[in-house]
Design an enzyme around this catalytic site. Structure first.
Site, PDB file in Angstrom:
ATOM      1  N   ASP A 175      -3.815  35.006  -6.771  1.00 47.53           N
ATOM      2  CA  ASP A 175      -2.888  35.977  -7.341  1.00 47.53           C
ATOM      3  C   ASP A 175      -3.004  36.024  -8.856  1.00 47.53           C
ATOM      4  O   ASP A 175      -2.952  37.095  -9.475  1.00 47.53           O
ATOM      5  CB  ASP A 175      -1.464  35.596  -6.930  1.00 47.53           C
ATOM      6  CG  ASP A 175      -0.473  36.705  -7.207  1.00 47.53           C
ATOM      7  OD1 ASP A 175      -0.891  37.872  -7.222  1.00 47.53           O
ATOM      8  OD2 ASP A 175       0.717  36.409  -7.398  1.00 47.53           O
TER       9      ASP A 175
ATOM     10  N   ASP B  57       4.850  38.078  -1.811  1.00 46.89           N
ATOM     11  CA  ASP B  57       5.579  37.019  -2.499  1.00 46.89           C
ATOM     12  C   ASP B  57       6.738  36.522  -1.648  1.00 46.89           C
ATOM     13  O   ASP B  57       6.994  35.317  -1.570  1.00 46.89           O
ATOM     14  CB  ASP B  57       6.088  37.532  -3.844  1.00 46.89           C
ATOM     15  CG  ASP B  57       4.955  38.058  -4.716  1.00 46.89           C
ATOM     16  OD1 ASP B  57       3.883  37.441  -4.708  1.00 46.89           O
ATOM     17  OD2 ASP B  57       5.134  39.086  -5.382  1.00 46.89           O
TER      18      ASP B  57
END
Length: 424
Positions: free
Chosen positions: A196, A345
């Protein structure tokens, strides 16, 4: 003066932290209900076969070195699969296959709700011994799944319903990922945090390319993104990728009533705004002076700025004088923003606390506080940087670190103190 998220930090943080906390709580309850003991957890992990366990199937009887090597291979394969899928998404979006992508997202939502959610629902019904026949359960599941297809993307669906379905999708996926073997779970979380970080911040990262491409087109990217404060459909806004958090513009602020009372030329709006700031600036004291000389000086400054503006219009053919309030509206566009958080997330925050729930509640509390603290730090950095940021690295790093610190240091100390009747 420009406003930022810090001006309404409490509202913004609550708008993001509340659904994240609800998602993590539901995953912890599911894991605790469906895997109440360590033996059941091991059996569930052994029976779970996902894209994260295609290379190596972890077994509790394997030596630590083999489990670590196999977990690294699983994490590398899973990250490579995500990178390939994101790259394909970039290519399809670049060539404007937007309709195909929207249908794919709808199909994915229906598949998760109907198949994975159906399996979890069946397990819950069995655990609670709830008297419900198979036909009624199937009809209920299909209806819930069918409603979720338009709810995840359609702007006509009520906001609360859309947010509820997004949280439900995250809970279902996180509950499945929480069933992964222990070594694979922790290695995968760290690998995804690093991915990420690179995908959002690197100049050619796939998530960054998606955000910039959608922003340049001024359109929505068909993806599962949670909006803390959704904007109206009439306002154009940027997009957030599945592994990032970013600001979202909302309705422009109403015009200054002081300006509306003045009879000015629309092309002179910017000049008048700057003149008002000079007249009312608290940093410059108002010294007495002759009104005639002050008005003449202001008129000269205004005329000079107007000539410079006319020259810039003549040099730039793309500029237009038909938008007199553009600068004022752009200021509202840049400062009045909400926060958008990718659904990925939600999933991996919940996977972390779900895995901690398989050990004890003390580690769950520690991991939850660490994740929320990391998310708060990310939001503060977001208000400073004012562009899309990765939401996983800080929270996952703190969560994993606090898990092992609590399990290896705090939990033995607290248990030993309690058994020795030592009170604090």
């Amino acid at each position: 003066m420009q406003r930022s998220v810090l001006d309404s930090l409490g509202v913004e943080i609550i708008g993001v932290i509340s659904p994240v906390s609800i998602c993590m709580l539901l995953v912890v309850l599911l894991v605790s209900t469906l895997s109440p003991s360590a033996s059941d957890s091991a059996a569930a992990a052994a029976s779970a076969t996902t894209a994260a366990t295609l290379v190596y199937d972890e077994s509790p009887s394997d030596p630590p070195g083999r489990r670590l090597a196999g977990a690294l291979l699983n994490a590398a394969a899973f990250v490579a699969l995500i990178t390939a899928a994101t790259t394909l998404l970039v290519v399809l979006y670049y060539y404007r296959f937007t309709g195909f992508l929207r249908n794919y997202v709808r199909f994915s939502a229906f598949f998760v709700l109907a198949s994975m959610g159906g399996s979890i629902l069946l397990s819950l019904l069995r655990a609670a011994a709830f008297p419900l026949d198979a036909v009624s359960a199937l009809v209920l599941l299909l209806n819930l799944s069918a409603v979720g297809v338009p709810a995840v993307l359609s702007p006509a669906v009520p906001v609360l319903l859309r947010q509820a379905y997004l949280v439900a999708l995250a809970v279902i996926v996180a509950a499945w990922f929480a069933r992964l073997p222990e070594w694979t779970t922790w290695t995968l979380l760290i690998a995804l945090a690093l991915y990420d970080l690179a995908a959002v911040l690197c100049p050619r990262g796939p998530l960054r390319v998606l955000v910039e491409l959608a922003s340049s087109r001024d359109e929505e990217l068909p993806a599962l993104v949670y909006e803390s404060r959704p904007a109206s459909a009439s306002v154009s806004h940027a997009v957030a990728a599945l592994g990032s958090v970013e600001l979202q513009p909302v309705e422009p602020a109403p015009p200054n009533p002081t300006l509306s009372n003045r009879n000015v030329d629309p092309d002179r709006t910017i000049v008048e705004i700057e003149s008002l700031e000079e007249e009312t600036s608290p940093l410059v004291p108002n010294e007495p002076s002759s009104s005639g000389s002050g008005d003449a000086r202001q008129q000269d400054i205004a005329a000079e700025r107007e000539r410079e503006r006319e020259g810039e219009r003549n040099q730039d053919p793309s500029s237009s004088s038909s938008l007199p309030g553009l600068a004022f509206e752009s200021d509202a566009f840049d400062t009045s923003r909400g926060i958008r958080l990718g659904l990925g997330d939600f999933v991996f925050y919940s996977v972390l606390v779900g895995r901690a729930a398989m050990y004890d509640l003390m580690t769950v509390y520690a991991c939850y506080l660490a994740i929320i603290s990391g998310l708060g730090c990310t939001l503060i950095l977001l208000s400073i940087c004012r562009h899309a940021l990765p939401a996983l690295p800080i929270s996952i790093t703190l969560g994993v670190g606090f898990y092992f610190l609590t399990r290896l240091l705090l939990e033995p100390f607290v248990v030993g103190a309690s058994t020795s009747l030592v009170m604090f």
